[in-house]
Motif scaffolding. Structure first.
Motif, PDB file in Angstrom:
ATOM      1  N   SER A  27      11.980   6.083  -2.345  1.00 12.65           N
ATOM      2  CA  SER A  27      11.796   6.958  -3.511  1.00 12.65           C
ATOM      3  C   SER A  27      10.391   6.813  -4.100  1.00 12.65           C
ATOM      4  CB  SER A  27      12.851   6.665  -4.571  1.00 12.65           C
ATOM      5  OG  SER A  27      12.742   5.338  -5.031  1.00 12.65           O
ATOM      6  N   ALA A  28       9.824   5.603  -4.080  1.00 13.48           N
ATOM      7  CA  ALA A  28       8.462   5.408  -4.577  1.00 13.48           C
ATOM      8  C   ALA A  28       7.461   6.148  -3.691  1.00 13.48           C
ATOM      9  CB  ALA A  28       8.122   3.925  -4.623  1.00 13.48           C
ATOM     10  N   LYS A  29       7.692   6.102  -2.384  1.00 14.21           N
ATOM     11  CA  LYS A  29       6.814   6.822  -1.462  1.00 14.21           C
ATOM     12  C   LYS A  29       6.915   8.331  -1.675  1.00 14.21           C
ATOM     13  CE  LYS A  29       7.175   3.376   2.213  1.00 14.21           C
ATOM     14  NZ  LYS A  29       7.653   3.139   3.578  1.00 14.21           N
ATOM     15  N   GLN A  30       8.130   8.807  -1.892  1.00 12.23           N
ATOM     16  CA  GLN A  30       8.322  10.238  -2.129  1.00 12.23           C
ATOM     17  C   GLN A  30       7.675  10.682  -3.429  1.00 12.23           C
ATOM     18  OE1 GLN A  30      12.579  10.538  -1.894  1.00 12.23           O
ATOM     19  NE2 GLN A  30      12.589  10.759   0.344  1.00 12.23           N
ATOM     20  N   ARG A  31       7.744   9.838  -4.456  1.00 12.40           N
ATOM     21  CA  ARG A  31       7.106  10.181  -5.734  1.00 12.40           C
ATOM     22  C   ARG A  31       5.587  10.242  -5.593  1.00 12.40           C
ATOM     23  NH1 ARG A  31      10.784   6.463  -7.894  1.00 12.40           N
ATOM     24  NH2 ARG A  31       9.106   4.952  -8.122  1.00 12.40           N
ATOM     25  N   LYS A  33       3.898  10.947  -2.815  1.00 14.00           N
ATOM     26  CA  LYS A  33       3.564  12.140  -2.050  1.00 14.00           C
ATOM     27  C   LYS A  33       3.728  13.403  -2.901  1.00 14.00           C
ATOM     28  CE  LYS A  33       4.077  14.215   2.453  1.00 14.00           C
ATOM     29  NZ  LYS A  33       4.674  14.129   3.763  1.00 14.00           N
ATOM     30  N   ALA A  34       4.754  13.452  -3.735  1.00 12.30           N
ATOM     31  CA  ALA A  34       4.957  14.611  -4.616  1.00 12.30           C
ATOM     32  C   ALA A  34       3.806  14.736  -5.617  1.00 12.30           C
ATOM     33  CB  ALA A  34       6.288  14.493  -5.342  1.00 12.30           C
ATOM     34  N   LYS A  35       3.358  13.611  -6.141  1.00 14.89           N
ATOM     35  CA  LYS A  35       2.244  13.652  -7.088  1.00 14.89           C
ATOM     36  C   LYS A  35       0.963  14.113  -6.400  1.00 14.89           C
ATOM     37  CE  LYS A  35       0.261  11.319 -10.920  1.00 14.89           C
ATOM     38  NZ  LYS A  35       0.514  10.369 -11.965  1.00 14.89           N
ATOM     39  N   LEU A  36       0.730  13.632  -5.175  1.00 15.86           N
ATOM     40  CA  LEU A  36      -0.459  14.059  -4.432  1.00 15.86           C
ATOM     41  C   LEU A  36      -0.361  15.539  -4.054  1.00 15.86           C
ATOM     42  CD1 LEU A  36      -1.114  10.954  -2.174  1.00 15.86           C
ATOM     43  CD2 LEU A  36      -2.382  11.671  -4.201  1.00 15.86           C
ATOM     44  N   GLU A  37       0.845  16.014  -3.753  1.00  9.81           N
ATOM     45  CA  GLU A  37       1.026  17.444  -3.479  1.00  9.81           C
ATOM     46  C   GLU A  37       0.643  18.273  -4.691  1.00  9.81           C
ATOM     47  OE1 GLU A  37       5.038  18.145  -2.267  1.00  9.81           O
ATOM     48  OE2 GLU A  37       4.665  17.538  -0.199  1.00  9.81           O
ATOM     49  N   LYS A  38       1.054  17.813  -5.861  1.00  8.86           N
ATOM     50  CA  LYS A  38       0.728  18.535  -7.089  1.00  8.86           C
ATOM     51  C   LYS A  38      -0.784  18.517  -7.346  1.00  8.86           C
ATOM     52  CE  LYS A  38       2.065  18.777 -11.926  1.00  8.86           C
ATOM     53  NZ  LYS A  38       2.830  18.147 -13.010  1.00  8.86           N
ATOM     54  N   THR A  58      -5.066   7.974  -8.902  1.00  8.59           N
ATOM     55  CA  THR A  58      -3.650   7.869  -8.556  1.00  8.59           C
ATOM     56  C   THR A  58      -3.433   6.895  -7.402  1.00  8.59           C
ATOM     57  OG1 THR A  58      -3.306  10.136  -9.279  1.00  8.59           O
ATOM     58  CG2 THR A  58      -1.628   9.188  -7.862  1.00  8.59           C
ATOM     59  N   THR A  59      -4.191   7.060  -6.327  1.00  3.27           N
ATOM     60  CA  THR A  59      -3.988   6.201  -5.155  1.00  3.27           C
ATOM     61  C   THR A  59      -4.399   4.760  -5.428  1.00  3.27           C
ATOM     62  OG1 THR A  59      -6.127   6.911  -4.277  1.00  3.27           O
ATOM     63  CG2 THR A  59      -4.169   8.056  -3.472  1.00  3.27           C
ATOM     64  N   THR A  60      -5.480   4.561  -6.176  1.00  2.00           N
ATOM     65  CA  THR A  60      -5.907   3.200  -6.508  1.00  2.00           C
ATOM     66  C   THR A  60      -4.849   2.497  -7.345  1.00  2.00           C
ATOM     67  OG1 THR A  60      -8.222   3.881  -6.456  1.00  2.00           O
ATOM     68  CG2 THR A  60      -7.721   1.807  -7.585  1.00  2.00           C
ATOM     69  N   GLY A  61      -4.312   3.183  -8.327  1.00  2.00           N
ATOM     70  CA  GLY A  61      -3.261   2.595  -9.153  1.00  2.00           C
ATOM     71  C   GLY A  61      -2.021   2.265  -8.348  1.00  2.00           C
ATOM     72  N   THR A  77      -0.581   7.216   7.364  1.00  2.00           N
ATOM     73  CA  THR A  77      -0.009   8.560   7.456  1.00  2.00           C
ATOM     74  C   THR A  77      -0.318   9.378   6.211  1.00  2.00           C
ATOM     75  OG1 THR A  77       2.124   7.759   6.627  1.00  2.00           O
ATOM     76  CG2 THR A  77       1.853   7.901   9.011  1.00  2.00           C
ATOM     77  N   ILE A  78      -0.288   8.749   5.040  1.00  2.00           N
ATOM     78  CA  ILE A  78      -0.633   9.461   3.802  1.00  2.00           C
ATOM     79  C   ILE A  78      -2.102   9.873   3.824  1.00  2.00           C
ATOM     80  CG2 ILE A  78      -1.071   9.066   1.330  1.00  2.00           C
ATOM     81  CD1 ILE A  78       1.720   9.930   1.787  1.00  2.00           C
ATOM     82  N   GLN A  79      -2.955   9.019   4.368  1.00  2.00           N
ATOM     83  CA  GLN A  79      -4.383   9.345   4.437  1.00  2.00           C
ATOM     84  C   GLN A  79      -4.613  10.559   5.333  1.00  2.00           C
ATOM     85  OE1 GLN A  79      -6.839   6.249   6.033  1.00  2.00           O
ATOM     86  NE2 GLN A  79      -8.734   7.361   5.637  1.00  2.00           N
ATOM     87  N   GLN A  80      -3.963  10.595   6.495  1.00  2.00           N
ATOM     88  CA  GLN A  80      -4.099  11.750   7.382  1.00  2.00           C
ATOM     89  C   GLN A  80      -3.574  13.008   6.716  1.00  2.00           C
ATOM     90  OE1 GLN A  80      -1.957  10.551  10.846  1.00  2.00           O
ATOM     91  NE2 GLN A  80      -3.548   9.156  11.548  1.00  2.00           N
ATOM     92  N   TRP A  81      -2.439  12.912   6.082  1.00  2.00           N
ATOM     93  CA  TRP A  81      -1.847  14.063   5.409  1.00  2.00           C
ATOM     94  C   TRP A  81      -2.732  14.530   4.259  1.00  2.00           C
ATOM     95  CZ3 TRP A  81      -0.068  14.370   0.331  1.00  2.00           C
ATOM     96  CH2 TRP A  81       0.659  15.503   0.021  1.00  2.00           C
ATOM     97  N   LEU A  82      -3.293  13.587   3.481  1.00  2.00           N
ATOM     98  CA  LEU A  82      -4.150  13.931   2.352  1.00  2.00           C
ATOM     99  C   LEU A  82      -5.447  14.580   2.829  1.00  2.00           C
ATOM    100  CD1 LEU A  82      -4.340  13.831  -0.701  1.00  2.00           C
ATOM    101  CD2 LEU A  82      -5.341  11.563  -0.501  1.00  2.00           C
TER     102      LEU A  82
END
Length: 113
Positions: A27-31, A33-38, A58-61, A77-82
């Motif tokens: 759930s923390a990972k999903q939150r 990713k949702a914040k980065l999507e926004k 956001t990512t540093t925190g 994977t988040i870095q590639q997606w971002l």
């Protein structure tokens, strides 16, 4: 192997290695990713520099909060997606064909050197 899921992270104790590890919960990972999507929405107003600054905050925190966790593959994977989302944002904002062609030519000259 036993697992304990808390609000912050997931702790696991693999029987074979004998080491206790933790990782962020699903759930923390999903939150995150949702914040980065926004933050990287193609309709989002603001300059590109402001968007990058907010993403960095956001990512540093998030990484500081989960600093002791085992999350190397998740971060990769988040870095590639971002990176993909940021390229999308740049291309969406460049409405003029001339600007896009200039960027592509510049990228080609940098890679051929």
């Amino acid at each position: 192997m036993w697992r304990h899921k808390s609000l912050i992270s997931r702790f696991q104790h693999p029987k074979s290695h004998g080491k206790v590890g933790c990782r962020p919960s699903r759930s923390a990972k999903q939150r995150l990713k949702a914040k980065l999507e926004k933050l990287t929405s193609r309709k989002r107003p603001g300059t590109f520099g402001e968007i990058i600054k907010k993403i960095n905050q956001t990512t540093t925190g998030w990484i500081n909060y989960y600093g002791i966790a085992n999350m190397k593959t998740f971060i990769e994977t988040i870095q590639q997606w971002l990176n993909h989302r940021l390229r999308q944002l740049i291309w969406k904002r460049w409405k003029k064909v001339r600007t896009t062609q200039c960027f592509v030519n510049m990228a080609l000259t940098v890679t051929t050197r």
